[in-house]
Design a protein around this motif. Structure first.
Motif, mmCIF file in Angstrom:
data_model
loop_
_atom_site.group_PDB
_atom_site.id
_atom_site.type_symbol
_atom_site.label_atom_id
_atom_site.label_comp_id
_atom_site.label_asym_id
_atom_site.label_seq_id
_atom_site.Cartn_x
_atom_site.Cartn_y
_atom_site.Cartn_z
ATOM 1 N N ARG A 136 -0.586 -30.727 36.220
ATOM 2 C CA ARG A 136 -1.679 -31.380 35.494
ATOM 3 C C ARG A 136 -2.713 -30.347 35.039
ATOM 4 O O ARG A 136 -3.217 -30.414 33.917
ATOM 5 C CB ARG A 136 -2.339 -32.440 36.377
ATOM 6 C CG ARG A 136 -3.332 -33.329 35.654
ATOM 7 C CD ARG A 136 -3.891 -34.386 36.599
ATOM 8 N NE ARG A 136 -4.687 -35.352 35.867
ATOM 9 C CZ ARG A 136 -5.944 -35.166 35.494
ATOM 10 N NH1 ARG A 136 -6.559 -34.029 35.786
ATOM 11 N NH2 ARG A 136 -6.595 -36.096 34.831
ATOM 12 N N ARG A 137 -2.993 -29.389 35.882
ATOM 13 C CA ARG A 137 -3.977 -28.367 35.529
ATOM 14 C C ARG A 137 -3.506 -27.524 34.345
ATOM 15 O O ARG A 137 -4.303 -27.062 33.528
ATOM 16 C CB ARG A 137 -4.223 -27.462 36.737
ATOM 17 C CG ARG A 137 -5.460 -26.570 36.609
ATOM 18 C CD ARG A 137 -5.679 -25.807 37.898
ATOM 19 N NE ARG A 137 -4.885 -24.589 37.968
ATOM 20 C CZ ARG A 137 -4.721 -23.870 39.069
ATOM 21 N NH1 ARG A 137 -5.267 -24.272 40.222
ATOM 22 N NH2 ARG A 137 -4.001 -22.767 39.064
ATOM 23 N N ALA A 138 -2.201 -27.339 34.243
ATOM 24 C CA ALA A 138 -1.660 -26.533 33.151
ATOM 25 C C ALA A 138 -1.802 -27.222 31.802
ATOM 26 O O ALA A 138 -1.911 -26.546 30.776
ATOM 27 C CB ALA A 138 -0.188 -26.221 33.422
ATOM 28 N N PHE A 139 -1.843 -28.569 31.782
ATOM 29 C CA PHE A 139 -1.753 -29.266 30.505
ATOM 30 C C PHE A 139 -2.862 -30.265 30.209
ATOM 31 O O PHE A 139 -3.042 -30.663 29.057
ATOM 32 C CB PHE A 139 -0.406 -30.007 30.418
ATOM 33 C CG PHE A 139 0.761 -29.091 30.290
ATOM 34 C CD1 PHE A 139 1.050 -28.461 29.097
ATOM 35 C CD2 PHE A 139 1.577 -28.826 31.384
ATOM 36 C CE1 PHE A 139 2.127 -27.602 28.966
ATOM 37 C CE2 PHE A 139 2.657 -27.969 31.280
ATOM 38 C CZ PHE A 139 2.931 -27.351 30.065
ATOM 39 N N SER A 140 -3.587 -30.709 31.218
ATOM 40 C CA SER A 140 -4.560 -31.781 30.977
ATOM 41 C C SER A 140 -5.691 -31.312 30.067
ATOM 42 O O SER A 140 -6.324 -30.285 30.308
ATOM 43 C CB SER A 140 -5.131 -32.286 32.302
ATOM 44 O OG SER A 140 -6.041 -33.333 32.071
ATOM 45 N N LEU A 141 -5.928 -32.101 29.021
ATOM 46 C CA LEU A 141 -7.026 -31.855 28.096
ATOM 47 C C LEU A 141 -7.378 -33.199 27.466
ATOM 48 O O LEU A 141 -6.572 -33.768 26.733
ATOM 49 C CB LEU A 141 -6.616 -30.843 27.026
ATOM 50 C CG LEU A 141 -7.741 -30.205 26.197
ATOM 51 C CD1 LEU A 141 -7.292 -28.859 25.630
ATOM 52 C CD2 LEU A 141 -8.163 -31.123 25.054
ATOM 53 N N VAL A 142 -8.538 -33.730 27.810
ATOM 54 C CA VAL A 142 -8.888 -35.100 27.424
ATOM 55 C C VAL A 142 -10.053 -35.083 26.444
ATOM 56 O O VAL A 142 -11.214 -34.878 26.829
ATOM 57 C CB VAL A 142 -9.252 -35.947 28.661
ATOM 58 C CG1 VAL A 142 -9.520 -37.389 28.240
ATOM 59 C CG2 VAL A 142 -8.137 -35.888 29.709
ATOM 60 N N PRO A 143 -9.768 -35.302 25.162
ATOM 61 C CA PRO A 143 -10.859 -35.393 24.186
ATOM 62 C C PRO A 143 -11.612 -36.711 24.359
ATOM 63 O O PRO A 143 -11.131 -37.654 25.012
ATOM 64 C CB PRO A 143 -10.134 -35.342 22.846
ATOM 65 C CG PRO A 143 -8.771 -35.874 23.144
ATOM 66 C CD PRO A 143 -8.451 -35.464 24.545
ATOM 67 N N ALA A 144 -12.760 -36.798 23.752
ATOM 68 C CA ALA A 144 -13.618 -37.977 23.916
ATOM 69 C C ALA A 144 -12.913 -39.257 23.506
ATOM 70 O O ALA A 144 -13.109 -40.317 24.118
ATOM 71 C CB ALA A 144 -14.906 -37.787 23.115
ATOM 72 N N TYR A 145 -12.064 -39.176 22.471
ATOM 73 C CA TYR A 145 -11.431 -40.400 21.977
ATOM 74 C C TYR A 145 -10.302 -40.890 22.867
ATOM 75 O O TYR A 145 -9.726 -41.954 22.615
ATOM 76 C CB TYR A 145 -10.933 -40.213 20.539
ATOM 77 C CG TYR A 145 -10.083 -38.988 20.309
ATOM 78 C CD1 TYR A 145 -8.724 -38.985 20.612
ATOM 79 C CD2 TYR A 145 -10.642 -37.834 19.780
ATOM 80 C CE1 TYR A 145 -7.951 -37.877 20.397
ATOM 81 C CE2 TYR A 145 -9.877 -36.702 19.556
ATOM 82 C CZ TYR A 145 -8.525 -36.724 19.861
ATOM 83 O OH TYR A 145 -7.761 -35.619 19.642
ATOM 84 N N LEU A 146 -9.993 -40.139 23.936
ATOM 85 C CA LEU A 146 -8.964 -40.588 24.871
ATOM 86 C C LEU A 146 -9.523 -40.833 26.277
ATOM 87 O O LEU A 146 -8.768 -41.058 27.206
ATOM 88 C CB LEU A 146 -7.825 -39.567 24.935
ATOM 89 C CG LEU A 146 -6.971 -39.456 23.667
ATOM 90 C CD1 LEU A 146 -5.944 -38.348 23.812
ATOM 91 C CD2 LEU A 146 -6.285 -40.774 23.349
ATOM 92 N N GLU A 147 -10.834 -40.777 26.423
ATOM 93 C CA GLU A 147 -11.436 -41.073 27.718
ATOM 94 C C GLU A 147 -11.316 -42.566 28.021
ATOM 95 O O GLU A 147 -11.452 -43.403 27.132
ATOM 96 C CB GLU A 147 -12.904 -40.658 27.718
ATOM 97 C CG GLU A 147 -13.108 -39.147 27.626
ATOM 98 C CD GLU A 147 -14.579 -38.762 27.526
ATOM 99 O OE1 GLU A 147 -15.421 -39.683 27.419
ATOM 100 O OE2 GLU A 147 -14.881 -37.553 27.544
ATOM 101 N N THR A 148 -11.023 -42.871 29.274
ATOM 102 C CA THR A 148 -10.878 -44.267 29.688
ATOM 103 C C THR A 148 -11.645 -44.490 30.991
ATOM 104 O O THR A 148 -11.886 -43.545 31.750
ATOM 105 C CB THR A 148 -9.391 -44.627 29.901
ATOM 106 O OG1 THR A 148 -8.868 -43.823 30.960
ATOM 107 C CG2 THR A 148 -8.575 -44.407 28.651
ATOM 108 N N PRO A 149 -12.006 -45.749 31.280
ATOM 109 C CA PRO A 149 -12.792 -46.012 32.493
ATOM 110 C C PRO A 149 -11.972 -46.016 33.776
ATOM 111 O O PRO A 149 -12.541 -45.909 34.864
ATOM 112 C CB PRO A 149 -13.390 -47.397 32.216
ATOM 113 C CG PRO A 149 -12.409 -48.054 31.288
ATOM 114 C CD PRO A 149 -11.875 -46.947 30.426
ATOM 115 N N GLU A 150 -10.628 -46.153 33.672
ATOM 116 C CA GLU A 150 -9.823 -46.236 34.890
ATOM 117 C C GLU A 150 -9.774 -44.881 35.585
ATOM 118 O O GLU A 150 -9.496 -43.854 34.967
ATOM 119 C CB GLU A 150 -8.399 -46.685 34.567
ATOM 120 C CG GLU A 150 -8.293 -48.093 33.998
ATOM 121 C CD GLU A 150 -8.454 -48.134 32.492
ATOM 122 O OE1 GLU A 150 -8.565 -49.233 31.921
ATOM 123 O OE2 GLU A 150 -8.486 -47.044 31.864
#
Length: 474
Positions: A317-331
């Motif tokens: 997950r550390r190698a690939f996770s990148l979350v832009p604002a338009y993909l942020e979720t509350p869960e």
């Protein structure tokens, strides 16, 4: 009912009837397509139509134009490469997944897609004897699964290549270790990750085409002494050419001592661990850092579906996770599979795996895989008793490597190679069966891989008789 709705229902009924008929009658078709290069393209229009065409026209052209150019991988006498199966439950899963057309990137974009993938991978892990601590994720092929495994291995070195990159920095050469029997995707992945082919180190193999642990240990030591940084060792359970099985427990001991990531490629042979007498295939897997298994190779799931397991979910997950604002979720208590790879778009592949595991059940899967291994052993026995044929590699699973050695060519290696390559082409030209060749220690080798769910011993025996008869004819 709108006409387009009626038309689609009619087309769906026609297509489903064709699929059922095809699966029933596929053994009557020539396995290898006889189409010549460019022939199909020449029969197609130069540009797309201005107006839409009816479904019946599409299906007519599927049968008229597409089918002649199909090599039938679903044929019971497809024995080339690795024989695979698009099974009935898998086909149903593909149909329904296409209809849903979900993107399983986030849990909320289709909770069922995420959770069915999690459950199906848990079932598969349990069935194959993979430790509970291993996290699983679905990709398309072993090439991509292996790419992500190598990227996680690189991330484990704490070089911050994710943020700073590798170019323009004073970093040691990262080294990846495999053998000449390892699937070529490891070298391709090294190219893609910027490691380079020159840093893919080929470890010698023994007489059974297995990685030599002592040679591996020596090469690791030499590379460290030379200032290189060993990144990953790739061991294989069931190599592509011969299905040789690298000694994973011993390799794992060496990797642990050298603090090097151990990746295990069990893309082909991994599913066979479901068979009780083949459970030893997973010996030492608890020490691996990553593992690839392909249910689309020997578990009757339609192409494509590959699974990467790793006990280091955090590193992947550390190698690939990148979350832009338009993909942020509350869960916060869910798994978002987009965080575990380069792809944001993810098909609902888990559905067809879930369908296959449920439809076949453990018992039927064991019966079929056990049967494939038995057929391969029977084939090896027939080859061994036939004059002027020789087995060229051990055959622990469902692949047999052999060649024909006519006495008059015994001392001419080039002519012998040409003879066996021509023999394979003569077999394939009949349309009755499709076999492939490889090279072992520089020798052209005939190769039969058994793995289709519809293959019977009769298919193997008649293919062998065809080969033997053609060889006798010269």
């Amino acid at each position: 009912m709108p006409n387009e709705d009626r038309d689609f229902r009619h087309a769906l009924e026609r297509a489903s009837a064709w699929v059922a008929r095809y699966l029933h009658d596929v053994a009557d078709l020539p396995v290898l397509s006889r189409t010549r290069p460019g022939e199909i393209a020449a029969r197609l229009p130069a540009a797309m139509p201005e107006e839409g065409e009816p479904f019946d026209a599409l299906l007519d052209d599927f049968e008229r134009l597409v089918l002649p150019g199909i090599t039938h991988w679903n044929h019971p006498r497809f024995f080339a490469y690795f024989a695979i199966t698009g099974s009935e439950p898998g086909i149903l899963g593909e149909l329904l997944s296409a209809a849903l057309n979900v993107n399983a990137m986030l849990w909320r974009t289709s909770p069922a897609a995420t959770e069915i993938e999690e459950v199906a991978l848990r079932w598969l892990r349990q069935a194959l004897g993979i430790p509970e601590s291993f996290f699983g994720v679905v990709y398309d092929t072993a090439s991509v699964s292996g790419l992500h495994a190598l990227a996680a291995a690189r991330e484990s070195l704490d070089l911050d290549i994710r943020n700073l990159g590798a170019s323009g920095r004073d970093l040691p050469a990262l080294r990846v270790y495999c053998t000449e029997q390892t699937h070529s995707h490891v070298e391709k992945d090294a190219i893609l990750l910027g490691i380079g082919r020159e840093n893919v180190v080929k470890v010698p193999t023994d007489d059974a085409f297995r990685m030599d642990p002592r040679a591996l240990e020596r090469l690791l030591g030499e590379d460290r002494a030379a200032g290189h940084l060993p990144m990953c060792v790739t061991a294989t359970i069931g190599t592509t050419s011969t299905t040789s099985i690298d000694p994973v427990p011993e390799i794992a001991r060496i990797c642990k001592g050298a603090e090097v990531w151990l990746h295990v490629d069990a893309a082909y042979a991994g599913p066979a661990a479901i068979v009780p007498e083949l459970a030893h295939l997973m010996d030492g897997i608890e020490y691996a850092d990553s593992l690839v298994v392909n249910p689309h190779k020997w578990m009757f799931v339609p192409v494509d579906l590959s699974v990467l397991y790793t006990p280091h979910e955090d590193l992947l997950r550390r190698a690939f996770s990148l979350v832009p604002a338009y993909l942020e979720t509350p869960e916060s208590d869910v798994r978002n599979y987009m965080d575990y790879g380069v792809q944001l778009g993810r098909r609902f592949r888990g559905l067809k795996l879930w369908f296959v595991l449920r439809s076949y059940g453990r018992r039927r899967l064991v019966e079929l895989l056990r049967g494939h291994v038995a057929m391969a052993q029977a084939l090896a026995g027939w080859i061994e008793t036939e004059p002027n044929f020789e087995i060229l590699a051990p055959h622990p699973l469902s692949v047999v490597c052999f060649r024909h050695v006519p006495p008059h060519l015994n001392d001419d290696s080039a002519a012998l190679d040409a003879h066996n390559a021509a023999l394979a082409e003569r077999v394939n030209a009949t349309g009755f069966a499709f076999i492939s060749t490889t090279r072992l220690r520089g020798v052209t080798t005939l190769r039969i891989a058994i793995g289709n769910a519809r293959t019977k011993e009769r298919d193997v025996r008649e293919t062998w008789e065809l080969i033997a008869n053609l060889a006798r004819e010269g």
